[in-house]
Design a protein around this motif. Structure first.
Motif, PDB file in Angstrom:
ATOM      1  N   HIS A 134       0.807  -1.225   0.000  1.00 36.03           N
ATOM      2  CA  HIS A 134       0.000   0.000   0.000  1.00 36.03           C
ATOM      3  C   HIS A 134       0.835   1.267   0.000  1.00 36.03           C
ATOM      4  CE1 HIS A 134      -3.312  -2.596   0.463  1.00 36.03           C
ATOM      5  NE2 HIS A 134      -4.104  -1.814   1.179  1.00 36.03           N
ATOM      6  N   HIS A 135       2.001   1.218   0.654  1.00 37.78           N
ATOM      7  CA  HIS A 135       2.787   2.449   0.763  1.00 37.78           C
ATOM      8  C   HIS A 135       3.576   2.686  -0.532  1.00 37.78           C
ATOM      9  CE1 HIS A 135       5.609   5.447   2.234  1.00 37.78           C
ATOM     10  NE2 HIS A 135       4.803   5.611   3.271  1.00 37.78           N
ATOM     11  N   PRO A 136       3.599   3.926  -1.014  1.00 40.55           N
ATOM     12  CA  PRO A 136       4.335   4.191  -2.272  1.00 40.55           C
ATOM     13  C   PRO A 136       5.786   3.725  -2.223  1.00 40.55           C
ATOM     14  CG  PRO A 136       3.069   6.116  -1.631  1.00 40.55           C
ATOM     15  CD  PRO A 136       2.913   5.124  -0.515  1.00 40.55           C
ATOM     16  N   TYR A 137       6.425   3.799  -1.034  1.00 36.20           N
ATOM     17  CA  TYR A 137       7.809   3.349  -0.951  1.00 36.20           C
ATOM     18  C   TYR A 137       7.903   1.837  -1.116  1.00 36.20           C
ATOM     19  CZ  TYR A 137      12.325   2.038   0.958  1.00 36.20           C
ATOM     20  OH  TYR A 137      13.553   1.474   1.131  1.00 36.20           O
ATOM     21  N   VAL A 164      -3.298   5.717  -4.092  1.00 40.57           N
ATOM     22  CA  VAL A 164      -2.302   4.715  -4.482  1.00 40.57           C
ATOM     23  C   VAL A 164      -2.990   3.429  -4.920  1.00 40.57           C
ATOM     24  CG1 VAL A 164      -0.396   3.279  -3.635  1.00 40.57           C
ATOM     25  CG2 VAL A 164      -0.547   5.664  -2.926  1.00 40.57           C
ATOM     26  N   LEU A 165      -3.990   3.022  -4.135  1.00 36.36           N
ATOM     27  CA  LEU A 165      -4.683   1.772  -4.445  1.00 36.36           C
ATOM     28  C   LEU A 165      -5.497   1.882  -5.723  1.00 36.36           C
ATOM     29  CD1 LEU A 165      -5.820   0.452  -0.979  1.00 36.36           C
ATOM     30  CD2 LEU A 165      -3.867  -0.221  -2.360  1.00 36.36           C
ATOM     31  N   ARG A 178      -2.612  -5.060   9.391  1.00 42.11           N
ATOM     32  CA  ARG A 178      -2.053  -4.209   8.334  1.00 42.11           C
ATOM     33  C   ARG A 178      -2.022  -2.762   8.780  1.00 42.11           C
ATOM     34  NH1 ARG A 178      -1.491  -5.391   2.810  1.00 42.11           N
ATOM     35  NH2 ARG A 178      -0.275  -3.535   3.047  1.00 42.11           N
ATOM     36  N   TYR A 179      -0.861  -2.135   8.639  1.00 45.89           N
ATOM     37  CA  TYR A 179      -0.715  -0.734   8.996  1.00 45.89           C
ATOM     38  C   TYR A 179       0.043  -0.016   7.882  1.00 45.89           C
ATOM     39  CZ  TYR A 179      -1.980  -2.297  13.667  1.00 45.89           C
ATOM     40  OH  TYR A 179      -2.638  -2.850  14.727  1.00 45.89           O
ATOM     41  N   VAL A 180      -0.376   1.206   7.582  1.00 43.55           N
ATOM     42  CA  VAL A 180       0.319   2.003   6.579  1.00 43.55           C
ATOM     43  C   VAL A 180       0.406   3.443   7.056  1.00 43.55           C
ATOM     44  CG1 VAL A 180       0.314   2.839   4.213  1.00 43.55           C
ATOM     45  CG2 VAL A 180      -0.596   0.600   4.685  1.00 43.55           C
ATOM     46  N   ALA A 181       1.546   4.087   6.798  1.00 44.93           N
ATOM     47  CA  ALA A 181       1.695   5.497   7.125  1.00 44.93           C
ATOM     48  C   ALA A 181       1.737   6.299   5.838  1.00 44.93           C
ATOM     49  CB  ALA A 181       2.950   5.709   7.957  1.00 44.93           C
TER      50      ALA A 181
END
Lengths: 339, 361
Positions: free
Chosen positions: A257-260, A331-332, A321-324
């Protein structure tokens, strides 16, 4: 920072790292190596800590065990190990945790062994001290463990010196020594980075086998995404001294999920996919003396907006699940479009 | 070694060079039966005597063709770096030759020939920190070879700026020192320094292994672009097999100073013939939790290049070894069209399966 960003305690949690900040004083300023890191490790679980150089992976291990160099300090946060905050323990108390409860395996097996002492001396001392057995029994345990990690002729080879072993064998000795103390948690900091692939496969195989036999938890620190994919249950992705995403291993690889995380996974040359050009991440990893404000990744991120100059909280988006990231929805949506 | 004699006949098509594809005749570099032994000396006050030899490179035949990227893989101690150092002339071979367009690079006939060979074989190193002089401006580092080789008299600065732009840097970077750059940028400077000589061959020894994954990708892309633009041949040495698979056209797998398998990249990676290649490939961890594969875990370590095992060097660790393997050393032979392997019992089926396992989470 805010307590909402920490994980709620799972009943099965062995190690719970809550919002720790580790700073280093250097001549050129304060290096904010860890900047509010939260994650947990459960019983019998293998957790991967993934990230590029300077993201705070190793500092996390050193902060947990309180073995930071003199100029470094955990300035805030809590490290709960079986419900006890390790940061509040006295140094003698801490010594009973290191090795016996939480063992650490380093990247370079040669510099973790004393070159002028035989393997016997290096193993027997540690084992008899931590397990309260006499030297004879300690030697028996040492030989048994050396056999368990696949060192041939362990009875004779225990009297050899570190230089008489190859790199892969030295790493096995260290695994044997660490596990002889029957710890509950093994922190392995890049345990196979210095080894060749065929030896890496041997060592990882041993770590996994021993983990199942002894029922211990593993914190595997590595930059090698292949190694984490095959050896862990959950992953915490680090960037610039923070956790940017965490979740079950398969979810992270299949549905980042995170762009990185997405960019990182796309930039590795694939075995299965065709040649083509590799996706790249513009810029380079941030300098932690003077890090970018807000989200540490924003200067390199294609989703960057004004909002990203504030710090995004590590938010729960599903089971484990965790996202910052402020722009997870966008993004999704993009990922759905492209697939 | 080369059982098929490289006759003096002009008809290059007739020659069969072990490991080379038959349809190519544009070899620019030839390594012939190359050996590099390092003596182990036992020293006393008066005498020193040679008690053994480290056989770092032990009989290598290899051709490099115009415009190809040849990946050279193998574990530490297999002789990859010694081979590259001998090709570039930093080490003198014990026996054998390295020929650049039929000129022996270790025994040049004249100063001009020596200069020509040196200009045409350039090197990119692993560590971009230690391979640049910290007290020199980037401009001066890049300019020096131009001056020595008189490549652009009077226009050196112009050529330097041009090259910096080609590797993705800016003109103002010319007036900076190496410490002002990041690792990835330094590797770009390393590439610029090699390419500024307009060489025909570049030897890149682990050029991306010191870099982070995200930076590694941009350097690999750049290397592929520059290879196309300059039509230079690259010997790409790396231990990371996925990187080698990504960039190279041909791959040579080394084990204990010998090439054990060589062929087109896709063939070597899809259907390797040598058991060592098979185990090497099966050992790579995949960044995809859904791919499960049969893993062949090799026993033991790479033997010491001092006491080489008799027969096939890989036999003591090989899962297929038979009696013959311990007696007779296998030579490179063509197993499938253009795929060569040195093995008595090569794999003829596809042995590694990358199964995609559908698992419900």
């Amino acid at each position: 920072m805010s307590s909402e960003t920490t994980h709620p305690t799972h009943e099965d949690v062995l190690l719970d790292v809550r919002d720790i900040y580790t700073y280093f004083r250097t001549e050129s300023g304060v290096v904010k190596a860890l900047d509010g890191v939260s994650f947990d490790i459960r019983n019998n679980e293998a957790v991967g800590i993934v990230g590029e150089s300077g993201c705070g992976k190793s500092v996390t291990a050193k902060s947990i065990l309180r073995i930071l160099p003199k100029n470094g300090e955990v300035v805030a946060g809590e490290v709960y190990y079986r419900g006890v905050n390790l940061l509040n323990l006295t140094e003698p108390q801490m010594r009973t945790v290191r090795g016996k409860e939480i063992a650490l395996l380093f990247q370079d097996p040669l510099s973790s062994l004393n070159p002028v002492l035989s393997i016997r001396e290096q193993m027997v001392d540690v084992i008899s001290l931590h397990r309260g057995v006499d030297e004879e029994e300690a030697a028996e345990i040492a030989v048994k463990m050396m056999k368990a990690v696949g060192i041939p002729e362990a009875e004779q080879r225990i009297d050899d010196y570190p230089h008489q072993y190859s790199g892969g064998m030295r790493q096995r000795i260290l695994i044997a020594r660490a596990l002889a103390l029957e710890p509950r948690l093994l922190i392995a900091d890049e345990p196979t980075t210095a080894l060749d692939v065929t030896i890496q496969a041997q060592v990882l195989d041993i770590i996994q086998r021993m983990r199942k036999e002894l029922g211990l938890s593993l914190m595997l620190i590595t930059h090698n995404l292949g190694v984490v994919a095959e050896n862990t249950d959950r992953i915490h992705v680090f960037y610039g001294g923070r956790v940017v995403e965490s979740g079950p291993t398969r979810d992270i690889f299949k549905d980042p999920h995170h762009p990185y995380t997405i960019a990182l996974l796309e930039s590795i040359p694939s075995f299965v996919k065709g040649k083509g050009r590799l996706a790249t991440i513009p810029g380079s990893v941030p300098q932690l003396i003077n890090p970018p404000s807000g989200c540490r990744f924003h200067p390199r991120c294609k989703y960057m907006t004004e909002e990203c100059k504030k710090r995004p909280p590590l938010e729960k988006i599903g089971k484990d699940r965790y996202v910052a990231c402020f722009h997870v929805d966008k993004v999704l949506a993009d990922r759905k479009k492209s697939s | 070694m080369a059982s098929v004699e490289l006759s003096s006949s002009e008809q290059t098509e007739v020659e069969i060079f072990p490991g080379s594809p038959k349809d190519r005749t544009d070899a620019i570099l030839e390594v012939r039966n190359l050996r590099k032994y390092f003596p182990i000396e036992s020293k006393s006050i008066l005498f020193s005597k040679v008690v053994g030899q480290i056989k770092a490179v032990d009989g290598i035949d290899l051709q490099i063709f115009k415009g190809e990227i040849l990946g050279l893989v193998g574990e530490s101690g297999c002789g990859k770096s010694t081979l590259s150092k001998t090709i570039i002339g930093l080490e003198k071979p014990t026996t054998g030759q390295v020929l650049y367009r039929d000129k022996d690079i270790h025994h040049p006939k004249s100063k001009t020939e020596s200069m020509e060979v040196k200009r045409n074989i350039q090197m990119v190193f692993q560590d971009p920190y230690n391979s640049l002089n910290p007290r020199r401006l980037v401009r001066d580092t890049l300019k020096e070879p131009l001056i020595i080789h008189k490549l652009a008299p009077g226009r050196e600065e112009e050529v330097v700026i041009d090259m910096l732009k080609k590797v993705g840097l800016e003109d103002y970077h010319a007036l900076r020192y190496p410490h002002e750059f990041s690792g990835g940028q330094r590797q770009r400077i390393g590439l610029a320094r090699a390419l500024i000589m307009k060489p025909e061959i570049i030897i890149a020894d682990e050029p991306v292994s010191a870099l982070d994954v995200s930076v590694q990708a941009s350097i690999l892309n750049l290397m592929q672009d520059l290879q196309q633009e300059f039509n230079v041949s690259i010997i790409f040495i790396a231990h990371d097999l996925s990187v080698v698979k990504h960039v190279s056209n041909r791959v040579a797998v080394m084990y204990l100073g010998r090439i054990v398998e060589i062929g087109p990249t896709d063939m070597v990676f899809d259907r390797p013939a040598h058991p060592y290649t098979v185990s090497l490939l099966s050992a790579i961890p995949f960044p995809d939790p859904d791919i499960k594969k049969k893993r062949i875990i090799l026993e033991g370590d790479v033997p010491s290049p001092v006491n080489l095992p008799e027969g096939c060097r890989f036999a003591p660790r090989c899962y297929k070894a038979q009696e013959l393997c311990h007696k007779e050393e296998p030579m490179l032979q063509e197993i499938r069209p253009n795929l060569w392997a040195a093995c008595h019992y090569p794999e003829d089926e596809k042995v590694i399966f990358f199964d995609v396992v559908e698992e419900e989470a």
